[in-house]
Write an enzyme that holds these catalytic residues in place. Structure first.
Site, mmCIF file in Angstrom:
data_model
loop_
_atom_site.group_PDB
_atom_site.id
_atom_site.type_symbol
_atom_site.label_atom_id
_atom_site.label_comp_id
_atom_site.label_asym_id
_atom_site.label_seq_id
_atom_site.Cartn_x
_atom_site.Cartn_y
_atom_site.Cartn_z
ATOM 1 N N LYS A 179 -25.938 -7.456 -27.838
ATOM 2 C CA LYS A 179 -27.109 -7.130 -27.365
ATOM 3 C C LYS A 179 -27.035 -6.721 -25.669
ATOM 4 O O LYS A 179 -26.184 -6.859 -25.217
ATOM 5 C CB LYS A 179 -28.353 -8.416 -27.590
ATOM 6 C CG LYS A 179 -28.637 -8.534 -28.888
ATOM 7 C CD LYS A 179 -28.751 -7.235 -29.910
ATOM 8 C CE LYS A 179 -29.507 -7.707 -31.039
ATOM 9 N NZ LYS A 179 -28.656 -8.564 -31.929
HETATM 10 C C1 LIG Z 1 -29.617 -8.971 -33.333
HETATM 11 C C2 LIG Z 1 -30.901 -9.018 -34.184
HETATM 12 C C3 LIG Z 1 -31.392 -9.937 -34.689
HETATM 13 C C4 LIG Z 1 -31.015 -11.387 -34.737
HETATM 14 O O1 LIG Z 1 -30.619 -11.765 -33.469
HETATM 15 P P1 LIG Z 1 -29.651 -13.072 -33.379
HETATM 16 O O2 LIG Z 1 -29.847 -13.664 -31.979
HETATM 17 O O3 LIG Z 1 -28.373 -12.450 -33.641
HETATM 18 O O4 LIG Z 1 -30.087 -13.951 -34.544
HETATM 19 C C5 LIG Z 1 -32.871 -9.751 -35.157
HETATM 20 N N1 LIG Z 1 -33.149 -8.369 -35.121
HETATM 21 C C6 LIG Z 1 -32.668 -7.272 -34.870
HETATM 22 C C7 LIG Z 1 -33.164 -6.030 -35.137
HETATM 23 C C8 LIG Z 1 -31.297 -7.644 -34.280
HETATM 24 O O5 LIG Z 1 -30.697 -6.454 -33.760
#
Ligand SMILES: *Cc1c(COP(=O)(O)O)cnc(C)c1O
Length: 369
Positions: free
Chosen positions: A188
């Site tokens: 992210k």
């Molecule tokens: C990365 C992501 C998540 C999940 O987040 P985590 O912290 O990996 O559990 C949920 N929704 C979207 C659209 C994502 O890209």
């Protein structure tokens, strides 16, 4: 692996802010549980995004799960959910034994289509909640979506996992609905190695979320539980990384925008190429620069050509209603998200990329035309 160019990988601050907070946790032996970094990260993130309260959790997925519980979603309830997303958006609906109905995207935003959403309200008037995703850091059209949801009195959960630093009409995405979810997974825009945050203006509900996330321990000396609990809290070490990363969020957004504009300038004129849409009311964080291909060159050719040079590229998310696990659930819309999946490609958007790296990527792609 070190000279590989990634889609998006962890990028710690040059100043070492993250280590300072982590060191503090070590020095005070606040390794766990909770502690000053967790409280600090919650306050600093809430302030940054403009929410009244935030709960730091072990993942974005966990935050989505508790958002559904906070919104009162329970067994048998219907939840509308953007179909064009990562499976982590939809999985928590199943954890709650609720039933997703997937909603198509529109071409203008790549996100939830308000017309399809309106149609869905007509078909399933007893819906309990709506999860709307801001894909790749592009805003969904929140005015239209909030109008519809308010009209029907339905709770809105924004999956802003990919859109920290994205502003819709000047307001941070994730703060329009009843609940907003951010992720700090390794890929992210900022990362804590793993983690998530649930934000809301409802302080009471956020306090309740913290309670659920720490095993729902009643305030009694003995271990007493009147509700189902979860182990979803963020650790104090991890939160230290988050506090440091938050200081460089604006820099990361700036670099992501630069990367997008580089690709746009160099690639947009190629036959069949269309860059991901930007709208005048949207200030995306450009988490992943993506494009669609309508001409002879197919996404797979781009991905293979880049992979040969140790460069990562990926297709756009495969819609949930086309996933083997989720295809048994209903879908409202046409083939917009499917077309985006068939024709789309996410380009390397790592903030550590140099101009040389960007030129290399662009040259490999242009060679296919
Ligand atoms: C990365 C992501 C998540 C999940 O987040 P985590 O912290 O990996 O559990 C949920 N929704 C979207 C659209 C994502 O890209």
């Amino acid at each position: 692996m070190t000279d590989r160019i990634f889609l998006s990988s962890p990028h710690m601050s040059d100043e070492g802010y993250e280590m300072q907070y982590v060191q503090e946790a070590f020095d005070t032996n606040w390794i766990a549980p909770l502690g000053q970094n967790v409280n600090g990260f919650e306050q600093e993130l809430a302030e940054k995004v403009g929410s009244k309260a935030a709960a730091a959790l072990s993942s974005g997925t966990g935050a989505l799960h508790l958002a559904l519980r906070a919104a009162g979603v329970d067994e048998g309830d219907i939840v509308f959910c953007s179909t064009l997303t990562f499976s982590a958006t939809a999985n928590p609906i199943i954890y709650q034994n609720a039933t997703p109905v997937f909603i198509d995207s529109d071409h203008e935003t790549w996100n939830m289509c308000s017309k399809a959403l309106e149609e869905a309200f007509g078909k399933y008037p007893n819906v309990r909640a709506v999860i709307v995703v801001h894909l790749y850091g592009l805003s969904a059209d929140m005015d239209k979506i909030m109008n519809l949801c308010n009209k029907h009195g339905v709770a809105v959960i924004e999956d802003a996992a990919e859109s920290l630093g994205t502003y819709y009409k000047g307001v941070q995405t994730g703060t329009f609905g009843d609940y907003g979810v951010f992720s700090f997974n390794g890929n992210k825009i900022i990362t804590t190695s793993g983690g998530g945050m649930l934000v809301s203006d409802n302080k009471e509900r956020i306090a309740k979320t913290r309670f659920w996330a720490t095993q729902s321990r009643d305030s009694a000396r003995h271990y007493q539980h009147s509700e189902l609990g979860f182990n979803y809290r963020m650790s104090n070490v991890v939160a230290g990384i988050g506090r440091g990363q938050l200081k460089v969020l604006d820099q990361r957004v700036e670099k992501k925008r630069y990367i997008y504009q580089f690709y746009k300038r160099e690639l947009e004129h190629l036959d069949g190429v269309e860059m991901m849409p930007t709208n005048e009311w949207d200030e995306p964080n450009y988490w992943l620069s993506s494009m669609t291909l309508k001409g002879n060159v197919r996404p797979i050719e781009i991905m293979e050509a880049l992979e040969k040079e140790n460069i990562e590229a990926r297709p756009i998310w495969k819609p949930m209603h086309k996933q083997p696990y989720f295809e048994k659930y209903n879908f409202v819309g046409t083939d917009v998200s499917e077309q985006l999946f068939e024709n789309g490609v996410c380009l390397p958007s790592d903030t550590k990329m140099t101009d040389q790296d960007l030129e290399k990527v662009v040259k490999i792609i242009k060679n296919l035309w």
